[in-house]
Design an enzyme around this catalytic site. Structure first.
Site, PDB file in Angstrom:
ATOM      1  N   ASN A 118     -13.014  10.000  -2.983  1.00 20.81           N
ATOM      2  CA  ASN A 118     -13.510   9.079  -4.000  1.00 20.81           C
ATOM      3  C   ASN A 118     -13.628   7.697  -3.378  1.00 20.81           C
ATOM      4  O   ASN A 118     -12.660   7.191  -2.808  1.00 20.81           O
ATOM      5  CB  ASN A 118     -12.546   9.035  -5.190  1.00 20.81           C
ATOM      6  CG  ASN A 118     -12.438  10.380  -5.895  1.00 20.81           C
ATOM      7  OD1 ASN A 118     -13.441  11.074  -6.069  1.00 20.81           O
ATOM      8  ND2 ASN A 118     -11.240  10.760  -6.294  1.00 20.81           N
ATOM      9  N   HIS A 131      -4.644   1.701   8.133  1.00 17.63           N
ATOM     10  CA  HIS A 131      -5.064   1.268   6.797  1.00 17.63           C
ATOM     11  C   HIS A 131      -6.555   0.950   6.791  1.00 17.63           C
ATOM     12  O   HIS A 131      -6.992  -0.067   7.326  1.00 17.63           O
ATOM     13  CB  HIS A 131      -4.267   0.046   6.325  1.00 17.63           C
ATOM     14  CG  HIS A 131      -4.596  -0.329   4.918  1.00 17.63           C
ATOM     15  ND1 HIS A 131      -3.976   0.259   3.823  1.00 17.63           N
ATOM     16  CD2 HIS A 131      -5.520  -1.176   4.411  1.00 17.63           C
ATOM     17  CE1 HIS A 131      -4.497  -0.245   2.711  1.00 17.63           C
ATOM     18  NE2 HIS A 131      -5.443  -1.110   3.044  1.00 17.63           N
ATOM     19  N   ASP A 150      -0.194  16.021  -3.341  1.00 16.29           N
ATOM     20  CA  ASP A 150      -0.510  15.031  -4.372  1.00 16.29           C
ATOM     21  C   ASP A 150       0.568  15.085  -5.461  1.00 16.29           C
ATOM     22  O   ASP A 150       1.021  16.163  -5.860  1.00 16.29           O
ATOM     23  CB  ASP A 150      -1.896  15.304  -4.972  1.00 16.29           C
ATOM     24  CG  ASP A 150      -2.423  14.117  -5.759  1.00 16.29           C
ATOM     25  OD1 ASP A 150      -3.407  13.497  -5.299  1.00 16.29           O
ATOM     26  OD2 ASP A 150      -1.858  13.805  -6.827  1.00 16.29           O
ATOM     27  N   HIS A 192      -8.484   8.210   1.728  1.00 13.47           N
ATOM     28  CA  HIS A 192      -7.798   9.510   1.654  1.00 13.47           C
ATOM     29  C   HIS A 192      -8.789  10.573   1.209  1.00 13.47           C
ATOM     30  O   HIS A 192      -9.756  10.285   0.499  1.00 13.47           O
ATOM     31  CB  HIS A 192      -6.604   9.455   0.697  1.00 13.47           C
ATOM     32  CG  HIS A 192      -6.945   8.958  -0.676  1.00 13.47           C
ATOM     33  ND1 HIS A 192      -7.105   7.620  -0.956  1.00 13.47           N
ATOM     34  CD2 HIS A 192      -7.188   9.618  -1.836  1.00 13.47           C
ATOM     35  CE1 HIS A 192      -7.408   7.475  -2.239  1.00 13.47           C
ATOM     36  NE2 HIS A 192      -7.484   8.682  -2.797  1.00 13.47           N
ATOM     37  N   HIS A 222      -8.991  14.373  -0.612  1.00 14.95           N
ATOM     38  CA  HIS A 222      -8.299  15.376  -1.417  1.00 14.95           C
ATOM     39  C   HIS A 222      -8.730  16.750  -0.909  1.00 14.95           C
ATOM     40  O   HIS A 222      -9.929  17.060  -0.899  1.00 14.95           O
ATOM     41  CB  HIS A 222      -8.710  15.284  -2.885  1.00 14.95           C
ATOM     42  CG  HIS A 222      -8.394  13.976  -3.551  1.00 14.95           C
ATOM     43  ND1 HIS A 222      -7.365  13.837  -4.457  1.00 14.95           N
ATOM     44  CD2 HIS A 222      -8.988  12.755  -3.463  1.00 14.95           C
ATOM     45  CE1 HIS A 222      -7.336  12.584  -4.897  1.00 14.95           C
ATOM     46  NE2 HIS A 222      -8.320  11.911  -4.315  1.00 14.95           N
ATOM     47  N   CYS A 255       0.855  -1.196   0.000  1.00 15.62           N
ATOM     48  CA  CYS A 255       0.000   0.000   0.000  1.00 15.62           C
ATOM     49  C   CYS A 255       0.890   1.244   0.000  1.00 15.62           C
ATOM     50  O   CYS A 255       1.631   1.480   0.961  1.00 15.62           O
ATOM     51  CB  CYS A 255      -0.927   0.005   1.215  1.00 15.62           C
ATOM     52  SG  CYS A 255      -1.823   1.572   1.383  1.00 15.62           S
TER      53      CYS A 255
HETATM   54  P1  AMP Z   1      -7.832   8.621  -5.911  1.00 10.83           P
HETATM   55  O1  AMP Z   1      -7.842   8.563  -7.411  1.00 10.83           O
HETATM   56  O2  AMP Z   1      -8.983   9.351  -5.312  1.00 10.83           O
HETATM   57  O3  AMP Z   1      -7.627   7.246  -5.310  1.00 10.83           O
HETATM   58  O4  AMP Z   1      -6.563   9.490  -5.528  1.00 10.83           O
HETATM   59  C1  AMP Z   1      -5.277   8.979  -5.469  1.00 10.83           C
HETATM   60  C2  AMP Z   1      -4.348  10.138  -5.566  1.00 10.83           C
HETATM   61  O5  AMP Z   1      -3.080   9.724  -5.118  1.00 10.83           O
HETATM   62  C3  AMP Z   1      -4.152  10.697  -6.975  1.00 10.83           C
HETATM   63  O6  AMP Z   1      -4.540  12.066  -7.005  1.00 10.83           O
HETATM   64  C4  AMP Z   1      -2.669  10.510  -7.246  1.00 10.83           C
HETATM   65  O7  AMP Z   1      -2.111  11.577  -7.970  1.00 10.83           O
HETATM   66  C5  AMP Z   1      -2.112  10.437  -5.831  1.00 10.83           C
HETATM   67  N1  AMP Z   1      -0.873   9.702  -5.677  1.00 10.83           N
HETATM   68  C6  AMP Z   1      -0.585   8.453  -6.116  1.00 10.83           C
HETATM   69  N2  AMP Z   1       0.650   8.093  -5.726  1.00 10.83           N
HETATM   70  C7  AMP Z   1       1.141   9.115  -5.004  1.00 10.83           C
HETATM   71  C8  AMP Z   1       2.375   9.350  -4.321  1.00 10.83           C
HETATM   72  N3  AMP Z   1       3.355   8.430  -4.294  1.00 10.83           N
HETATM   73  N4  AMP Z   1       2.547  10.547  -3.696  1.00 10.83           N
HETATM   74  C9  AMP Z   1       1.566  11.484  -3.724  1.00 10.83           C
HETATM   75  N5  AMP Z   1       0.387  11.310  -4.337  1.00 10.83           N
HETATM   76  C10 AMP Z   1       0.174  10.150  -4.978  1.00 10.83           C
END
Ligand code: AMP
Length: 113
Positions: free
Chosen positions: A86, A46, A30, A99, A101, A4
């Site tokens: 989401n 988690h 992000d 998470h 945003h 994860c």
């Molecule tokens: P979601 O699509 O709602 O699951 O959001 C996942 C978010 O995680 C996306 O906006 C990605 O850009 C972000 N993301 C994925 N990997 C990383 C990372 N290693 N560091 C920071 N953000 C990430």
């Protein structure tokens, strides 16, 4: 939780630009920002998604929103920002660790895409 990425970030095994951390919550920039301010606010625990929350997570979810409030003020987006969670593939969830945003710094449309 092997594999994860958000657990790895929380344990500092994976680099990220951390903007807040405490015993329960970590927040970081992000990787692929969709607005001038785009921060992910994540419980260290988690939890896969909102559907996997239990009543014992009530305080944790409240804390996440208080962190969002402080970050919104710190990043000066009090005039307008969004907290988005989401849940599920159809909603666009791509990382299976709960998470939120925090998006701000530009004008948003409604309904969202
Ligand atoms: P979601 O699509 O709602 O699951 O959001 C996942 C978010 O995680 C996306 O906006 C990605 O850009 C972000 N993301 C994925 N990997 C990383 C990372 N290693 N560091 C920071 N953000 C990430």
């Amino acid at each position: 939780m092997g594999g994860c990425i958000f657990c790895e970030i929380a344990k500092k095994k994976l680099d990220s630009r951390i903007v807040h951390e405490d015993s329960d919550v970590i927040a970081f920039e992000d990787l692929n920002p969709q607005a001038p301010v785009h921060i992910l606010i994540v419980p260290r625990k988690h939890i896969v998604d909102l559907l996997h929350l239990s009543s014992t997570d009530q305080t944790l979810v409240g804390k996440i929103h208080l962190v969002a409030k402080e970050l919104a003020k710190k990043r000066r987006v009090e005039r307008g920002f969004r907290m988005i969670c989401n849940c599920g593939e159809e909603a666009g969830q791509s990382v299976g660790h709960l998470h939120f945003h925090l998006l701000g710094g530009r004008r948003f449309k409604w309904p969202p895409g």
